[in-house]
Design an enzyme around this catalytic site. Structure first.
Site, PDB file in Angstrom:
ATOM      1  N   LYS A 122     -86.187  31.661 -22.423  1.00 19.83           N
ATOM      2  CA  LYS A 122     -84.863  32.253 -22.264  1.00 19.83           C
ATOM      3  C   LYS A 122     -84.777  33.260 -21.564  1.00 19.83           C
ATOM      4  O   LYS A 122     -86.130  33.468 -21.217  1.00 19.83           O
ATOM      5  CB  LYS A 122     -84.605  31.810 -23.817  1.00 19.83           C
ATOM      6  CG  LYS A 122     -83.987  30.552 -24.051  1.00 19.83           C
ATOM      7  CD  LYS A 122     -82.645  29.969 -23.531  1.00 19.83           C
ATOM      8  CE  LYS A 122     -82.349  28.854 -24.901  1.00 19.83           C
ATOM      9  NZ  LYS A 122     -83.437  27.853 -24.630  1.00 19.83           N
TER      10      LYS A 122
HETATM   11  C1  PLP Z   1     -82.754  26.755 -25.781  1.00 17.20           C
HETATM   12  C2  PLP Z   1     -81.049  26.812 -26.891  1.00 17.20           C
HETATM   13  C3  PLP Z   1     -81.309  26.307 -28.009  1.00 17.20           C
HETATM   14  C4  PLP Z   1     -82.486  26.243 -28.554  1.00 17.20           C
HETATM   15  O1  PLP Z   1     -83.345  26.906 -28.404  1.00 17.20           O
HETATM   16  P1  PLP Z   1     -84.646  27.098 -29.168  1.00 17.20           P
HETATM   17  O2  PLP Z   1     -85.278  28.460 -29.930  1.00 17.20           O
HETATM   18  O3  PLP Z   1     -85.571  26.274 -28.526  1.00 17.20           O
HETATM   19  O4  PLP Z   1     -84.857  26.399 -30.615  1.00 17.20           O
HETATM   20  C5  PLP Z   1     -79.954  26.153 -28.992  1.00 17.20           C
HETATM   21  N1  PLP Z   1     -78.938  26.116 -28.258  1.00 17.20           N
HETATM   22  C6  PLP Z   1     -79.191  26.615 -26.964  1.00 17.20           C
HETATM   23  C7  PLP Z   1     -77.991  26.111 -26.304  1.00 17.20           C
HETATM   24  C8  PLP Z   1     -80.340  26.830 -26.233  1.00 17.20           C
HETATM   25  O5  PLP Z   1     -80.186  26.760 -25.049  1.00 17.20           O
END
Ligand code: PLP
Length: 397
Positions: free
Chosen positions: A186
């Site tokens: 992210k």
């Molecule tokens: C990455 C992501 C998640 C989940 O995040 P994690 O930290 O990997 O559990 C949820 N929603 C969206 C849109 C994402 O891109």
């Protein structure tokens, strides 16, 4: 998008603070921690960054969505409206609480179509979850209006849109509850981590307690705290929070780089006939984490994606047949493959997936290409990539 690309001495310094005193847990051990409260500090920074009164850090973005839903009282048999294009975490979190994911079409914003949301509302609907996919956002005003008029909880998954804004407000801070992920890919990362943000004090207190076994967090001594209600363990560790603390301070730098790189690519392909772009709602500014564009049809999209790969243009995808992001390949959901028994109510509630088609979503996702914007590209690399992309698209269409 990935903050890990710029991992530096700033992150190392914060982590070393934690390693020096050895308190890896975010709660308690006051005497040992030499004043280091990384999770608390990160929550305070995030409250500023996301212009929200309250922030609860948790162990992942998926945990954030689960905790946000639980904090708003969503549970057994409740219907939660969500888009067909998202990450599997959306329905995982809903189903973990015994609730029913009601998938509806997206529009040219690449998330919830307000008309499809309105049409899906039933007496069982409790919440609407918009997912701000690939750095941009849904029609927030229209969605908010629908939620208000039907008395529904409005949730915003801003995991992929850290740093984007709508009418000047940070994405994630607009709905009743916002969710962020700081996983390894992210815009800012903790390694693993997430956050729930809200201006609603009750939701916040619920999130705070629920994410730590229902602990009330008002005692001096952890052992003396009571459990006003049942909870779970979705805690973040001090080590993860320490990384996030260094990263969030660099967010303006990350967004500026994304924006620069995004604009070079966008300007180059905008001149190619047949290329159009996703709609960013009026008043919205993307986080520039991804560049999303449409071609005339799925066939040309597949040819261009293959040619990109061949030509060394990496990190560009079409999500039509991607099993993480689009309903088409979510067979485990459609076939209700659960390790443990799911309730009759949820089984019934998911039956619509046997027959319902999502032609409008297919049309948008089928024609879409999504390119990740990296922070580490040099100006020469971006210019070269832009030229290559435009050339390949022109040659293919
Ligand atoms: C990455 C992501 C998640 C989940 O995040 P994690 O930290 O990997 O559990 C949820 N929603 C969206 C849109 C994402 O891109």
């Amino acid at each position: 998008m990935p903050g890990f690309e710029l991992f530096s001495d700033l992150e190392r310094k914060e982590v070393n603070d934690v390693l020096d005193n050895g308190v890896l847990m975010r709660y308690g051990f006051d005497g040992m921690r030499k004043g280091h409260w990384k999770a608390k500090e990160l929550e305070a920074e995030l409250a500023q960054t996301f212009a929200s009164k309250h922030v609860q850090l948790v162990s992942s973005g998926t945990a954030a969505v689960s905790v946000a839903l639980a904090a708003a009282g969503i549970g057994a048999g409740d219907e939660v409206i969500m888009p067909t294009f998202t990450f599997v975490a959306s329905f995982e979190a809903i189903m973990m609480l015994g609730a029913i994911p009601v998938l509806v079409d997206i529009d040219d914003t690449l998330t919830l179509d307000p008309k499809a949301v309105e049409a899906a509302i039933t007496p069982k609907t409790k919440a609407v979850m918009v997912v701000q996919m690939c750095g941009s956002m849904g029609d927030m005003e229209a969605l908010q209006t629908i939620c208000k008029s039907h008395n529904l909880v409005f949730l915003e998954d801003a995991c992929q849109a850290i740093g984007g804004t709508y009418n000047g407000k940070p994405l994630g801070s607009i709905a009743d509850l916002g969710c962020f992920s700081f996983d390894f890919v992210k815009t800012i990362t903790c390694g693993e981590g997430g956050a729930v943000v809200t201006n609603n004090k009750d939701f916040y207190i619920n999130a705070d307690h629920y994410s730590d076994h229902g602990h009330d967090h008002i005692g001096q001594d952890r052992g003396a705290e009571t459990h006003p209600f049942l909870g779970y363990n979705f805690r973040i560790s001090e080590l993860h929070a320490a990384v996030g603390l260094a990263q969030v301070r660099r967010l303006p730098e990350f967004i500026a780089l994304q924006k620069r790189n995004y604009n070079v690519l966008k300007n180059a392909i905008a001149r190619v006939p047949g290329v159009s772009f996703r709609r960013v709602p009026k008043g919205g500014e993307e986080s520039y984490a991804f560049l999303n564009f449409f071609l005339p049809d799925l066939d040309s999209v597949q040819k261009v994606v293959a040619a990109f790969k061949e030509g060394g243009v990496d990190a560009c995808w079409n999500y039509y047949q991607n099993n993480w992001h689009y309903i088409k390949e979510w067979h485990h959901l459609k076939e209700q493959k659960s390790l443990f028994p799911i309730s009759q109510e949820v089984k019934e509630g998911l039956k619509y997936l046997d027959t319902k088609t999502f032609d409008q979503s297919d049309a948008y996702i089928g024609r879409n290409i999504s390119c990740l914007i990296k922070l580490s590209w040099t100006e020469e690399e971006v210019a070269e990539r832009a030229e290559k992309m435009a050339k390949i698209i022109r040659a293919t269409l």
